[in-house]
Scaffold this motif. Structure first.
Motif, short mmCIF file in Angstrom:
data_model
loop_
_atom_site.label_atom_id
_atom_site.label_comp_id
_atom_site.label_asym_id
_atom_site.label_seq_id
_atom_site.Cartn_x
_atom_site.Cartn_y
_atom_site.Cartn_z
N ASN A 208 0.81 -1.21 0.00
CA ASN A 208 0.00 0.00 0.00
C ASN A 208 0.85 1.27 0.00
O ASN A 208 2.08 1.22 -0.06
CB ASN A 208 -0.96 0.00 1.20
N MET A 209 0.17 2.42 0.09
CA MET A 209 0.86 3.71 0.03
C MET A 209 1.69 3.98 1.27
O MET A 209 2.63 4.77 1.23
CB MET A 209 -0.15 4.84 -0.18
N HIS A 210 1.36 3.36 2.40
CA HIS A 210 2.20 3.52 3.59
C HIS A 210 3.61 3.00 3.31
O HIS A 210 4.61 3.62 3.68
CB HIS A 210 1.60 2.76 4.78
N TYR A 211 3.69 1.87 2.63
CA TYR A 211 4.99 1.31 2.25
C TYR A 211 5.68 2.23 1.24
O TYR A 211 6.87 2.54 1.38
CB TYR A 211 4.81 -0.08 1.64
N LEU A 212 4.94 2.67 0.22
CA LEU A 212 5.53 3.49 -0.85
C LEU A 212 6.09 4.79 -0.30
O LEU A 212 7.21 5.19 -0.64
CB LEU A 212 4.48 3.78 -1.91
N GLU A 213 5.34 5.45 0.59
CA GLU A 213 5.79 6.73 1.13
C GLU A 213 7.04 6.57 1.98
O GLU A 213 8.02 7.30 1.83
CB GLU A 213 4.66 7.37 1.95
N ALA A 214 7.03 5.60 2.89
CA ALA A 214 8.15 5.44 3.83
C ALA A 214 9.40 4.92 3.15
O ALA A 214 10.52 5.37 3.44
CB ALA A 214 7.74 4.49 4.96
N ASN A 215 9.26 3.98 2.22
CA ASN A 215 10.42 3.31 1.63
C ASN A 215 10.93 3.97 0.35
O ASN A 215 12.13 3.97 0.11
CB ASN A 215 10.07 1.86 1.33
N VAL A 216 10.03 4.50 -0.46
CA VAL A 216 10.44 5.03 -1.77
C VAL A 216 10.40 6.55 -1.81
O VAL A 216 11.43 7.20 -2.04
CB VAL A 216 9.54 4.44 -2.89
N ILE A 217 9.23 7.14 -1.58
CA ILE A 217 9.10 8.60 -1.70
C ILE A 217 10.02 9.32 -0.73
O ILE A 217 10.75 10.25 -1.10
CB ILE A 217 7.64 9.03 -1.46
N ARG A 218 10.03 8.89 0.51
CA ARG A 218 10.88 9.56 1.51
C ARG A 218 12.35 9.37 1.17
O ARG A 218 13.17 10.28 1.38
CB ARG A 218 10.58 9.02 2.90
N GLY A 219 12.71 8.21 0.64
CA GLY A 219 14.09 7.97 0.26
C GLY A 219 14.56 8.85 -0.88
O GLY A 219 15.75 9.17 -0.98
N LEU A 220 13.63 9.27 -1.74
CA LEU A 220 13.97 10.14 -2.88
C LEU A 220 13.96 11.62 -2.52
O LEU A 220 14.64 12.42 -3.17
CB LEU A 220 12.98 9.90 -4.03
N THR A 221 13.22 12.00 -1.50
CA THR A 221 13.01 13.43 -1.23
C THR A 221 13.65 13.96 0.04
O THR A 221 13.84 15.17 0.17
CB THR A 221 11.49 13.72 -1.14
N SER A 222 13.97 13.08 0.99
CA SER A 222 14.42 13.56 2.31
C SER A 222 15.69 14.40 2.22
O SER A 222 15.86 15.37 2.97
CB SER A 222 14.63 12.37 3.25
N HIS A 223 16.59 14.04 1.29
CA HIS A 223 17.84 14.79 1.16
C HIS A 223 17.58 16.23 0.75
O HIS A 223 18.30 17.16 1.17
CB HIS A 223 18.75 14.11 0.13
N HIS A 224 16.57 16.46 -0.08
CA HIS A 224 16.27 17.80 -0.59
C HIS A 224 15.26 18.54 0.29
O HIS A 224 15.08 19.75 0.13
CB HIS A 224 15.70 17.71 -2.01
N ARG A 225 14.56 17.82 1.17
CA ARG A 225 13.52 18.41 2.01
C ARG A 225 12.44 19.07 1.14
O ARG A 225 11.97 20.18 1.44
CB ARG A 225 14.10 19.41 3.01
N LEU A 226 12.08 18.38 0.09
CA LEU A 226 11.05 18.86 -0.82
C LEU A 226 10.03 17.76 -1.06
O LEU A 226 10.27 16.59 -0.75
CB LEU A 226 11.67 19.28 -2.17
N SER A 227 8.87 18.14 -1.62
CA SER A 227 7.88 17.13 -1.98
C SER A 227 8.36 16.39 -3.23
O SER A 227 9.26 16.85 -3.94
CB SER A 227 6.54 17.78 -2.25
N TYR A 228 7.75 15.24 -3.50
CA TYR A 228 8.15 14.48 -4.69
C TYR A 228 7.86 15.27 -5.95
O TYR A 228 8.65 15.26 -6.90
CB TYR A 228 7.42 13.14 -4.73
N ALA A 229 6.74 15.98 -5.98
CA ALA A 229 6.39 16.77 -7.16
C ALA A 229 7.46 17.84 -7.44
O ALA A 229 7.83 18.08 -8.59
CB ALA A 229 5.04 17.42 -6.96
N GLU A 230 7.95 18.47 -6.39
CA GLU A 230 8.96 19.52 -6.57
C GLU A 230 10.29 18.92 -7.04
O GLU A 230 11.01 19.51 -7.85
CB GLU A 230 9.16 20.28 -5.26
#
Length: 230
Positions: A208-230
């Motif tokens: 589900n999206m809980h997995y996607l957000e924690a494992n994928v989206i956060r891993g791609l965006t946390s370094h930049h401190r931005l949303s995935y869209a940005e």
């Protein structure tokens, strides 16, 4: 620590933790053992006052996670993650690691053998007592240090390698990501969502999206401190 490659529910088995490399644990006398998980991105897995887990050995790279009473976890999808670390309390780690003889038993034998050898040297070379005493301390600490180092070698996880590849692709298209105001600038095209899914579908599967957000989206965006869209 044991580096986690994946945790998922396997039908007929239970919730299974797969490690990046061999966890080097043995199940002594059929006992399960307490285990603490951290940095999994999943509140049902991370150790806390309300989360107490145990484990039993399935193979060299697989552990079944159990509840505090030693029973199987059965809530499908609740415990999914592809990141984090697992650790055992110090005494349990020494008892369940090593070959057929636990490390907890071999360590005192090694230390005693070392002191016995040093005692002989002291009689022969009393003037070198300071050097010998230092070596004795090293002999006492070496087994514990060896266990610590063998558990702490960190290798890139399969998901981590995939995240690095996709992050590179995103930076090629947008080398200098910047924050933007709420509105159309934060929209994500359907083609972008499909591309994300296709790239990580081996990991996402039916999760589900809980997995996607924690494992994928956060891993791609946390370094930049931005949303995935940005």
């Amino acid at each position: 620590s044991i580096q986690i490659s994946d945790i998922s529910n396997e039908r007929g088995v239970g919730v299974v933790l797969t490690s990046v490399s061999s966890h080097r644990l043995r199940q002594r006398r059929g006992r399960n053992f307490p285990i603490k998980l951290c940095n999994t991105g999943n509140p049902f897995l991370n150790a806390s006052k309300t989360v107490e887990l145990r484990a039993r050995v399935l193979s060299t790279e697989r552990l079944e996670l159990l509840d505090a009473s030693g029973n199987s976890l059965e809530h499908e999808g609740k415990f999914d993650t592809s990141m984090g670390e697992a650790v055992l309390p110090a005494g349990q780690s020494l008892f369940h690691s090593g070959g057929y003889i636990p490390m907890l038993a071999t360590m005192p034998l090694l230390v005693l053998a070392g002191f016995a050898g040093f005692a002989v040297l002291v009689e022969v070379h009393a003037e070198q007592y300071a050097v010998i005493a230092t070596l004795a301390c090293v002999a006492f600490a070496a087994p514990m240090i060896a266990v610590k180092l063998s558990k702490s070698r960190m290798s890139p996880t399969p998901l981590g390698r995939r995240l690095d590849l996709y992050h590179g692709r995103l930076l090629e298209k947008n080398p200098c990501p910047q924050a933007c105001e709420p509105g159309p600038g934060r929209a994500v095209r359907l083609t972008q969502i499909l591309d994300l899914h296709d790239f990580f579908k081996t990991f996402i599967q039916r999760r589900n999206m809980h997995y996607l957000e924690a494992n994928v989206i956060r891993g791609l965006t946390s370094h930049h401190r931005l949303s995935y869209a940005e």
